[in-house]
Design a protein around this motif. Sequence first.
Motif, PDB file in Angstrom:
ATOM      1  N   ASN A  46       6.653   1.824  -1.315  1.00 56.73           N
ATOM      2  CA  ASN A  46       5.769   0.890  -0.613  1.00 56.73           C
ATOM      3  C   ASN A  46       6.051  -0.547  -1.037  1.00 56.73           C
ATOM      4  O   ASN A  46       6.030  -1.453  -0.211  1.00 56.73           O
ATOM      5  CB  ASN A  46       4.304   1.240  -0.850  1.00 56.73           C
ATOM      6  N   ARG A  47       6.328  -0.741  -2.298  1.00 51.78           N
ATOM      7  CA  ARG A  47       6.585  -2.078  -2.828  1.00 51.78           C
ATOM      8  C   ARG A  47       7.907  -2.654  -2.326  1.00 51.78           C
ATOM      9  O   ARG A  47       8.000  -3.829  -1.992  1.00 51.78           O
ATOM     10  CB  ARG A  47       6.590  -2.003  -4.352  1.00 51.78           C
ATOM     11  N   ALA A  48       8.952  -1.836  -2.272  1.00 52.84           N
ATOM     12  CA  ALA A  48      10.296  -2.343  -1.991  1.00 52.84           C
ATOM     13  C   ALA A  48      10.799  -2.059  -0.576  1.00 52.84           C
ATOM     14  O   ALA A  48      11.717  -2.738  -0.118  1.00 52.84           O
ATOM     15  CB  ALA A  48      11.284  -1.749  -2.994  1.00 52.84           C
ATOM     16  N   CYS A  49      10.199  -1.099   0.120  1.00 53.49           N
ATOM     17  CA  CYS A  49      10.813  -0.628   1.365  1.00 53.49           C
ATOM     18  C   CYS A  49       9.889  -0.578   2.585  1.00 53.49           C
ATOM     19  O   CYS A  49      10.360  -0.608   3.721  1.00 53.49           O
ATOM     20  CB  CYS A  49      11.369   0.787   1.169  1.00 53.49           C
ATOM     21  N   ALA A  50       8.589  -0.450   2.352  1.00 52.57           N
ATOM     22  CA  ALA A  50       7.666  -0.117   3.440  1.00 52.57           C
ATOM     23  C   ALA A  50       7.535  -1.185   4.520  1.00 52.57           C
ATOM     24  O   ALA A  50       7.196  -0.854   5.664  1.00 52.57           O
ATOM     25  CB  ALA A  50       6.285   0.225   2.881  1.00 52.57           C
ATOM     26  N   ASP A  51       7.798  -2.450   4.205  1.00 54.18           N
ATOM     27  CA  ASP A  51       7.652  -3.471   5.241  1.00 54.18           C
ATOM     28  C   ASP A  51       8.555  -3.198   6.442  1.00 54.18           C
ATOM     29  O   ASP A  51       8.179  -3.499   7.573  1.00 54.18           O
ATOM     30  CB  ASP A  51       7.937  -4.870   4.690  1.00 54.18           C
ATOM     31  N   CYS A  52       9.718  -2.634   6.208  1.00 57.86           N
ATOM     32  CA  CYS A  52      10.638  -2.344   7.315  1.00 57.86           C
ATOM     33  C   CYS A  52      10.724  -0.859   7.657  1.00 57.86           C
ATOM     34  O   CYS A  52      11.208  -0.513   8.725  1.00 57.86           O
ATOM     35  CB  CYS A  52      12.040  -2.860   6.994  1.00 57.86           C
ATOM     36  N   HIS A  53      10.274   0.000   6.755  1.00 54.14           N
ATOM     37  CA  HIS A  53      10.472   1.433   6.962  1.00 54.14           C
ATOM     38  C   HIS A  53       9.163   2.205   7.029  1.00 54.14           C
ATOM     39  O   HIS A  53       9.094   3.365   6.606  1.00 54.14           O
ATOM     40  CB  HIS A  53      11.377   1.992   5.864  1.00 54.14           C
ATOM     41  N   SER A  54       8.131   1.542   7.563  1.00 57.05           N
ATOM     42  CA  SER A  54       6.852   2.202   7.819  1.00 57.05           C
ATOM     43  C   SER A  54       6.144   1.447   8.928  1.00 57.05           C
ATOM     44  O   SER A  54       6.620   0.396   9.380  1.00 57.05           O
ATOM     45  CB  SER A  54       5.977   2.215   6.560  1.00 57.05           C
ATOM     46  N   ASN A  55       5.015   1.971   9.354  1.00 52.45           N
ATOM     47  CA  ASN A  55       4.195   1.280  10.345  1.00 52.45           C
ATOM     48  C   ASN A  55       3.111   0.447   9.667  1.00 52.45           C
ATOM     49  O   ASN A  55       2.121   0.099  10.297  1.00 52.45           O
ATOM     50  CB  ASN A  55       3.551   2.291  11.303  1.00 52.45           C
ATOM     51  N   GLU A  56       3.311   0.154   8.396  1.00 54.28           N
ATOM     52  CA  GLU A  56       2.329  -0.615   7.642  1.00 54.28           C
ATOM     53  C   GLU A  56       2.936  -1.940   7.156  1.00 54.28           C
ATOM     54  O   GLU A  56       2.724  -2.360   6.025  1.00 54.28           O
ATOM     55  CB  GLU A  56       1.805   0.224   6.486  1.00 54.28           C
ATOM     56  N   THR A  57       3.661  -2.586   8.041  1.00 57.71           N
ATOM     57  CA  THR A  57       4.322  -3.850   7.734  1.00 57.71           C
ATOM     58  C   THR A  57       3.293  -4.937   7.449  1.00 57.71           C
ATOM     59  O   THR A  57       2.307  -5.067   8.169  1.00 57.71           O
ATOM     60  CB  THR A  57       5.197  -4.284   8.926  1.00 57.71           C
ATOM     61  N   VAL A  58       3.547  -5.701   6.410  1.00 58.71           N
ATOM     62  CA  VAL A  58       2.771  -6.906   6.141  1.00 58.71           C
ATOM     63  C   VAL A  58       3.570  -8.056   6.755  1.00 58.71           C
ATOM     64  O   VAL A  58       4.716  -8.288   6.372  1.00 58.71           O
ATOM     65  CB  VAL A  58       2.571  -7.121   4.620  1.00 58.71           C
ATOM     66  N   TRP A  59       2.968  -8.731   7.721  1.00 63.19           N
ATOM     67  CA  TRP A  59       3.656  -9.795   8.451  1.00 63.19           C
ATOM     68  C   TRP A  59       3.345 -11.140   7.789  1.00 63.19           C
ATOM     69  O   TRP A  59       2.247 -11.663   7.947  1.00 63.19           O
ATOM     70  CB  TRP A  59       3.215  -9.812   9.915  1.00 63.19           C
ATOM     71  N   PRO A  60       4.301 -11.730   7.057  1.00 62.42           N
ATOM     72  CA  PRO A  60       4.056 -13.017   6.398  1.00 62.42           C
ATOM     73  C   PRO A  60       3.944 -14.154   7.416  1.00 62.42           C
ATOM     74  O   PRO A  60       4.350 -14.017   8.577  1.00 62.42           O
ATOM     75  CB  PRO A  60       5.281 -13.192   5.499  1.00 62.42           C
ATOM     76  N   TRP A  61       3.448 -15.267   6.978  1.00 54.12           N
ATOM     77  CA  TRP A  61       3.212 -16.411   7.863  1.00 54.12           C
ATOM     78  C   TRP A  61       4.461 -16.822   8.628  1.00 54.12           C
ATOM     79  O   TRP A  61       4.400 -17.156   9.808  1.00 54.12           O
ATOM     80  CB  TRP A  61       2.646 -17.608   7.077  1.00 54.12           C
ATOM     81  N   TYR A  62       5.624 -16.803   7.966  1.00 57.71           N
ATOM     82  CA  TYR A  62       6.848 -17.274   8.621  1.00 57.71           C
ATOM     83  C   TYR A  62       7.335 -16.318   9.697  1.00 57.71           C
ATOM     84  O   TYR A  62       8.180 -16.675  10.510  1.00 57.71           O
ATOM     85  CB  TYR A  62       7.958 -17.541   7.593  1.00 57.71           C
ATOM     86  N   SER A  63       6.785 -15.104   9.737  1.00 59.78           N
ATOM     87  CA  SER A  63       7.187 -14.159  10.778  1.00 59.78           C
ATOM     88  C   SER A  63       6.548 -14.504  12.123  1.00 59.78           C
ATOM     89  O   SER A  63       6.787 -13.822  13.113  1.00 59.78           O
ATOM     90  CB  SER A  63       6.817 -12.728  10.373  1.00 59.78           C
TER      91      SER A  63
END
Length: 145
Positions: A46-63
């Motif tokens: 979750n710490r290193a991979c989940a933003d791109c490899h799950s449906n639980e992406t944390v979208w940062p401001w710059y996104s």
Amino acid sequence: MKTELLIGALALATAIQVIPFGHNHVNPPVVAEPAWDSPQTQALFNRACADCHSNETVWPWYSHIAPVSWLVVHDVEEGREHFNVSAWGVQKKNEGDDAAEEVEEDEMPPLVYLPTHPEARLTPEEKARLIAGLKATFGSEKHRH
């Protein structure tokens, strides 16, 4: 001349914000998850991979700002397409058996991801634990044949 270039660059930067791509920051529902070998493996993933490899992406401001948003959305869509732990066993293509090898060979997480996501930077010990946990959770090509 410099002022005109600056005004032109600002106008272009403003205009590209209305292009209808890169604004879709939807996280589809989690429909199925793998049986993790341990909570520690899941936490490291979750710490290193989940933003791109799950449906639980944390979208940062710059996104939310083009053209960076275009790259972020593309990377997340591609990551989910190849390996998505939120659609485990449901998604036709899910390359979990390659996950440990990708981390072992320093292909994941990508170097370009780390400056803006320092939490994804793993110590050598954490990396070894994640690799072992990924192998235990998803297997590997060597063990499948």
